[in-house]
Design an enzyme around this catalytic site. Structure first.
Site, PDB file in Angstrom:
ATOM      1  CE1 TYR A 168      -3.623   2.619   0.695  1.00 22.71           C
ATOM      2  CE2 TYR A 168      -2.228   3.366   2.500  1.00 22.71           C
ATOM      3  CZ  TYR A 168      -3.310   3.552   1.663  1.00 22.71           C
ATOM      4  OH  TYR A 168      -4.083   4.685   1.798  1.00 22.71           O
ATOM      5  CG  ASP A 263       5.724   3.968   0.739  1.00 17.09           C
ATOM      6  OD1 ASP A 263       6.035   4.717   1.684  1.00 17.09           O
ATOM      7  OD2 ASP A 263       4.540   3.749   0.391  1.00 17.09           O
ATOM      8  CE  LYS A 291       0.923   5.103   8.270  1.00 12.26           C
ATOM      9  NZ  LYS A 291       1.016   4.390   7.022  1.00 12.26           N
TER      10      LYS A 291
HETATM   11  C1  LIG Z   1       0.412   4.957   5.657  1.00 14.01           C
HETATM   12  C2  LIG Z   1       1.163   4.723   4.417  1.00 14.01           C
HETATM   13  C3  LIG Z   1       1.068   5.578   3.315  1.00 14.01           C
HETATM   14  C4  LIG Z   1       0.101   6.721   3.276  1.00 14.01           C
HETATM   15  O1  LIG Z   1       0.371   7.680   4.237  1.00 14.01           O
HETATM   16  P1  LIG Z   1      -0.809   8.695   4.654  1.00 14.01           P
HETATM   17  O2  LIG Z   1      -0.151   9.604   5.628  1.00 14.01           O
HETATM   18  O3  LIG Z   1      -1.875   7.829   5.234  1.00 14.01           O
HETATM   19  O4  LIG Z   1      -1.253   9.371   3.443  1.00 14.01           O
HETATM   20  C5  LIG Z   1       1.875   5.329   2.237  1.00 14.01           C
HETATM   21  N1  LIG Z   1       2.730   4.312   2.213  1.00 14.01           N
HETATM   22  C6  LIG Z   1       2.845   3.462   3.254  1.00 14.01           C
HETATM   23  C7  LIG Z   1       3.838   2.359   3.188  1.00 14.01           C
HETATM   24  C8  LIG Z   1       2.060   3.637   4.379  1.00 14.01           C
HETATM   25  O5  LIG Z   1       2.151   2.761   5.381  1.00 14.01           O
END
Ligand SMILES: *Cc1c(COP(=O)(O)O)cnc(C)c1O
Length: 456
Positions: A168, A263, A291
């Site tokens: 994701y 990511d 995060k």
């Molecule tokens: C949470 C997350 C996102 C999205 O971040 P948001 O702050 O919710 O937009 C993208 N990539 C990864 C791996 C994530 O865990």
């Protein structure tokens, strides 16, 4: 035989636990708030997973958090392992972060002009992370990833990107794409509203599959701008990849002039200050963070070498902006939180604590022959109802096992333990979870497991 010896030989070191379900906690106030929220927001929530669609009951409305605890609107107290889905590595409302934020807020909350705080946070990151020379702050992980993709496309002058099924990357159009049928396919949109033509620029392949990757690079020669992978895929179970596979991934990207994007929105500052890249000794071309970076406030970031970042406007031709990017209050939270993480021994202590916690749960489940595994890396864990030793791609997860998670989730809520409301989500141990609370949580988890498997 002596009692102690008996225990040693049986391998069952845990005392039997109470197998009875507990009555549901009172949720009157939460239920009332939820009814109201449903009139304001689709599904009553501002992000879908919060809606408790895959577990029993309706969402708990949280009133406050402190350390490893949260309290809901009905006054129920929980030991929290969701940690706002990852950001709260120091636990809820840590004094250092709170004080820094309140101090900075006295001077105003946004200027749309540079502040010294942006430099300060950037310096903490760049000085301690060999994967980035220049960075750009955004306001969410989604934005960071979306911008990183645009940067990769602008830099390579190619359009296609490749992602993995089971990763994701936020909710931007190019990434709301899932695998079609066949080994290497154009993706199919996983949301209404994403144009088919966008999905056609995204290739989706299974994780941990060299053949699929090789085939994709063959089929789309000189067209793939970037491969994007979660540092450690942790949004659809915890799909840990072998280091050799990560090595292979780097190699094939390099050979094809394709940028590798890690990511690290979950894994950044979680697996260590340098995230999964540091953990694997990998060299991604672009990294994205979010995060933990914002200490509970909305911050994302992407970064790369100075050369690659030179393509971002105003230096280069890739446009990316944000009214609240580098917001001083959010920067303050990041500065305070990351400073704590740099304290010597921080990760070692946290990761050891988490390992001890999950190992004791696993020993219990194994001794009882439960089809249950706790996968764990650093302070991230995932409860999987499986007998497989490794789960490395989305297909390895049995959707039927989620029924067991549902029961576990309810039993845990009723025992004062809060997990994210989906069996596909990982949990987080924070620095604020003391051994006492972890021991309490462990007892509750063992009770819940006995209930889940009562009728095995
Ligand atoms: C949470 C997350 C996102 C999205 O971040 P948001 O702050 O919710 O937009 C993208 N990539 C990864 C791996 C994530 O865990």
């Amino acid at each position: 035989m002596l009692e102690s010896l008996k225990k040693m030989f049986s391998g069952n070191e845990e005392e039997p636990v109470n197998p009875g379900s507990k009555p549901d906690i009172s949720r009157e106030k939460s239920a009332e708030l939820y009814e109201k929220a449903k009139t304001y927001f689709p599904g009553g929530v501002n992000s879908p997973v919060r809606a408790f669609k895959s577990v029993y009951g309706t969402p708990l409305f949280i009133q406050k958090g402190d350390g490893c605890f949260v309290w809901d609107a009905d006054g129920n107290q929980f030991i929290d392992f969701c940690g706002s889905w990852g950001p709260l590595i120091l636990g809820h409302n840590p004094q250092k972060v709170r004080e820094k934020v309140t101090e900075v807020m006295q001077n105003g909350m946004s200027f749309g002009a540079p502040t010294a705080l942006e430099n300060e946070l950037a310096e903490i990151i760049i000085k301690n992370n060999k994967h980035v020379e220049k960075i750009r702050f955004t306001s969410s992980g989604t934005e960071a990833v979306m911008s990183a993709i645009r940067l990769a496309r602008g830099y390579t002058r190619r359009d296609k990107i490749l992602k993995f099924e089971g990763c994701y990357h936020g909710h931007s159009d190019s990434l709301l794409v899932k695998a079609g049928s066949g080994l290497v396919t154009f993706g199919e949109t996983s949301s209404l509203g994403v144009p088919k033509s966008f999905a056609e620029e995204t290739i989706v392949v299974p994780l941990n599959d060299r053949e699929a990757l090789t085939q994709a690079f063959g089929q789309f020669k000189d067209q793939i701008a970037a491969v994007i992978i979660e540092g450690v895929p942790a949004n659809n179970g915890l799909l840990m990849q072998d280091p050799e596979y990560i090595e292979f991934l780097q190699q094939i990207c390099k050979e094809n002039g394709t940028l590798l994007i890690f990511d690290e929105v979950i894994t950044g500052f979680r697996l260590g200050f340098e995230g999964a890249a540091g953990y694997y000794g990998a060299k991604p071309d672009i990294v994205t963070y979010g995060k933990i970076l914002g200490g509970g406030l909305p911050v994302g970031m992407y970064g790369a070498s100075a050369e690659i970042m030179g393509h971002i406007s105003p230096d280069g031709g890739v446009y990316q902006a944000g009214t609240l990017s580098g917001n001083p209050v959010a920067m303050a939270a990041g500065i305070a939180q990351l400073t704590e993480l740099l304290r010597s021994g921080f990760y070692k202590e946290l990761n050891n604590k988490a390992a001890e916690f999950v190992e004791s749960i696993q020993r219990f489940a194994t001794a009882r022959n439960y089809k249950f595994k706790v996968f764990n890396i650093g302070s991230i864990f995932w409860f999987a109802f499986t007998d497989k030793d490794k789960i490395q791609c989305a297909e390895d997860i049995d959707p039927a096992s989620m029924e067991k998670f549902k029961v576990m989730h309810r039993e845990l809520l009723n025992r004062g333990i809060y997990l994210g409301p989906s069996g596909y989500e990982v949990g987080f141990v924070s620095a604020a979870h003391s051994k006492i609370e972890l021991e309490k949580a462990k007892r509750a988890i063992l009770e819940a497991l006995d209930i889940v498997f009562r009728n095995k």
